[in-house]
Write a protein that holds these residues in place. Sequence first.
Motif, mmCIF file in Angstrom:
data_model
loop_
_atom_site.group_PDB
_atom_site.id
_atom_site.type_symbol
_atom_site.label_atom_id
_atom_site.label_comp_id
_atom_site.label_asym_id
_atom_site.label_seq_id
_atom_site.Cartn_x
_atom_site.Cartn_y
_atom_site.Cartn_z
ATOM 1 N N VAL A 1 56.518 11.513 30.630
ATOM 2 C CA VAL A 1 56.915 12.784 31.267
ATOM 3 C C VAL A 1 58.357 13.197 30.955
ATOM 4 O O VAL A 1 58.626 14.366 30.716
ATOM 5 C CB VAL A 1 56.695 12.719 32.796
ATOM 6 C CG1 VAL A 1 57.167 14.003 33.473
ATOM 7 C CG2 VAL A 1 55.218 12.502 33.102
ATOM 8 N N SER B 1 47.901 17.117 30.026
ATOM 9 C CA SER B 1 48.211 15.701 30.212
ATOM 10 C C SER B 1 47.943 14.939 28.920
ATOM 11 O O SER B 1 48.729 14.082 28.510
ATOM 12 C CB SER B 1 47.351 15.105 31.327
ATOM 13 O OG SER B 1 47.576 15.795 32.523
ATOM 14 N N ASN C 1 51.203 10.383 34.200
ATOM 15 C CA ASN C 1 50.304 11.505 33.966
ATOM 16 C C ASN C 1 48.947 11.040 33.475
ATOM 17 O O ASN C 1 48.185 11.826 32.921
ATOM 18 C CB ASN C 1 50.997 12.402 32.914
ATOM 19 C CG ASN C 1 50.478 13.808 32.917
ATOM 20 O OD1 ASN C 1 49.630 14.165 33.721
ATOM 21 N ND2 ASN C 1 50.955 14.602 32.001
ATOM 22 N N MET D 1 50.468 14.100 40.023
ATOM 23 C CA MET D 1 50.617 14.776 38.733
ATOM 24 C C MET D 1 49.294 14.772 37.972
ATOM 25 O O MET D 1 48.992 15.690 37.220
ATOM 26 C CB MET D 1 51.697 14.066 37.932
ATOM 27 C CG MET D 1 52.159 14.892 36.774
ATOM 28 S SD MET D 1 53.605 14.227 36.017
ATOM 29 C CE MET D 1 53.609 15.288 34.579
ATOM 30 N N ASN D 2 48.518 13.733 38.144
ATOM 31 C CA ASN D 2 47.180 13.692 37.527
ATOM 32 C C ASN D 2 46.177 14.282 38.529
ATOM 33 O O ASN D 2 46.547 15.005 39.443
ATOM 34 C CB ASN D 2 46.833 12.256 37.098
ATOM 35 C CG ASN D 2 46.598 11.340 38.294
ATOM 36 O OD1 ASN D 2 46.814 11.730 39.437
ATOM 37 N ND2 ASN D 2 46.142 10.139 38.040
#
Lengths: 468, 204
Positions: free
Chosen positions: A37, A81, A66, A415-416
Motif C-alpha cells: 500500500v 487491489s 490489501n 481495505m479488502n
Amino acid sequence: MHKPKTLFEKIWDSHVVFQEEGYPAVLYIDAHLIHEVTTPQAFDGLKKRDLPVFRTNRTFATADHNVPTKDQQLPIREELSRRQVEALVKNCKEFGIDLWGLGHPNQGIVHVIGPELGITKPGMTIVCGDSHTSTHGAFGAIAFGIGTSEVEQVLATQTILQYKPKTMNITINGKLGKGVVSKDIILYIISKISAAGATGYFVEYSGSAIRSLSMEARMTICNMSIEMGARGGMIAPDETTFAYMKGREFAPRNKDWDKAVAYWKTLPSDKGATYDRELVIKAEDIEPMVTYGTNPGMGVKVTGTVPTEQDFTTSSEKENLAKAMEYMGLTPGQKMIGQKIDYVFFGSCTNSRIEDFRMAASIIKGKKIASNVTAFVVPGSTHVAKQVEKEGLDKVFIEAGFEMRGAGCSACLGMNEDKIPSGKYCISTSNRNFQGRQGPGARTFLASPIMAAAAAITGQITDVREML
Amino acid sequence: MKKKQLTKIISTAIPLHMENIDTDQIIPARFLKATNKEGFGENLFRDWRFDMDGAAKPHFVLNNPIFKGEILIAGYNFGCGSSREHAAWALSQYGFNAVVSSFFADIFRNNALNNSLLPVQVTPEFLQKLFETVDADPSAIISIDIEKQTIGIDNKELVEHFDINPYKKVCIINGYDDVDYLASMRQKTEAFEKNRKNDFSITF
C-alpha cells in the motif's frame, strides 16, 4: 565514567551517520519492511530519479494490507487491489528485493512476520510505511512508522532524516489480576494519558509486570504505542527475548549468536539514565478493558460505564464525547457489560499471534458463539495459520461457529472485502476504533482476545473473568 | 527533484470544528488502492462529505459554499492514526496549502512537510480566535509567512509566531527534496557501514 544512557539513546547514537548543525540526524536503518500500500509511489520516485534500492538485503517485502483472506490461492478478484499487489511483485522483481507474497510460506502482516522470522532483533533501527511498526520495539529496537516520501528515502539511501524525539518511561510494577492481559495494560495506559498523550515521545515500558510478559504480549503493548501518539515503544531485551529469538530463520547462529547476545545484554538503560517524562502504574489497578468511543483513548474497565458530560471539564471534551456517542449509538452513563455486539474480529498486528489464539480458544472451547454473532479469525501470518491448525485450535473455533481465514490485515482497516456493515457493533482485537475504520459506519469495541472470546459466546460485552 | 516552493499563504480559511481527526477520516483505507499519487483530493474526508450513495452531506463544512480557501483550521491532535501519506496528498490535492491546529500527530506532520503542505501549530487561544473569526466572517483573510514564521488574522491585526524545524523551512521555501540531500551523503553512509561495530541486524 560516561553519562548514563537509556536503551533508546544507545541505539539512536549508534545509528547516527551524520548530523549537521540545525539539521535532523541522518539515521541508518537496519531493516526496512515494505508492503503493497505505501510503496508504489516510492518506487515510482526511484524510477524518476534513476536510483536503485541502496541495500536490497535490508529490505523485506510482503503483501498484507490489501489481500483477500478468502480463496488466497486464486487471483485477487478486486481489480484495484490486484493491481496494487501486482505492482509490488513487479517492483520487487525490478529492484531485486525478495518478496513473500501471497502463497509464500513466510507471507503475513509485516509486524507479525518480522519477529517470527527473526528479522526483528535488539539494537536495531527498523522502519516501515505503517504506523504500527512500533511493534518491533518489543525486542529493544527503535522501530517507527513512516510515510511514503520517507519510504523512498530509505529505499534510495538506507537512511532517514529524523529529529531526536523526547523519551518517556512507563513503569508497570506488580502482578496482573486474573483475566488481565497485555492488551488491557496498553488500553489502560492510553485511556489514562489520551490518544495524544505521548506525541513527540519515544516510550520505554519497564517494571516487573512488563518483565513477566511473553514476547508476543510485549509486542501487543509496543504495537499500540502509536495510539497515544508516541513515535514508538520499546522494551529492553532480556532472557525472554533471547529465548524467543534463538533458532529463528534470520537470527544469528553459532558464534555470532553468542556475540550478539553479549552485545544485546549491554543495551538496557543504564542505572541513573534519565527520561524526559516518567509515569508509574500499578499492575493491580488494571482490569479487563473495552473502548466505548471513536479513538483508542476512549476506553474504560469492562465493569465501568460510558462517561457522562460531567466526567469532562472542557467544552471540546464534552463535544468529543457527544460526537462519539452519536456515532457509536451509545448512551452516556450506560454500563458496558450487556452492550450487544454483532461481529467478532480476531486479528490484526496487535493480536493475531499464536498465543492470542491459544488464549481465545481456551475460553471458546466446547462452547458456541451466540446466534446473533458473526465471528471470524484472521491469523497474522501463514506460519501462525499453520500453527493454529497444528494445535487443533482451528477446530475449536470452527466448532464454536467462527470462520477461519487466511493471513492479512483484514477487518482491522477494512481495505479488502472484510468489512463490518454500517451500524453494526464489532468487538475487535485490533488497534483502532476510529469512525469507519472497519468499514463505513462500523462501530468498534477494542478489547483483548479473551474479552472478545467471551463476547462472542454471550453476544454482548461480558466480563471475561466470570468465565475463568 | 525540485518540489513546489512556498513562501506565503494568504487566503480565506475553512473551519473544521473537530478534535483528534485521524487519517482514516482524512482518507479512508478503501481509497488507498492507487499506485500513483493522483485522485486522492476527491475522496478527502469522504465519509464526512458524502453519504453511502455518494450524495453530498449538506452540513459538512467542505460542502458549505460560504467557506473556501487554501487553509484548513482544525482541532487538537490533527492527523493521528495511520502513517498513510495519502492523507497529506488528499489535503494538498483538494487545494489546501496549510493546516492550522493546536496540535499535530508526528507522522502526519512529517508527511505534510514532505509534501509542502504546511502544518501550522498555534496556541489553543489563537486557534479559538481563528475559529471565531472565520465562523463570523468567512471572507476573513489569514496570512501565513513561512520566512517570518508568523500567522495573522488580517482584520484583527492579531499575529502569532509558529515553530517549524529549520531544515524543513529551508526545504519548503526552496522546494528542496530529502532524497537529494540524503543521496548526497552516500560516501558517509558507506563509511558508516564499513566502520560499524556490533551489527547483528542482518545475516550476511
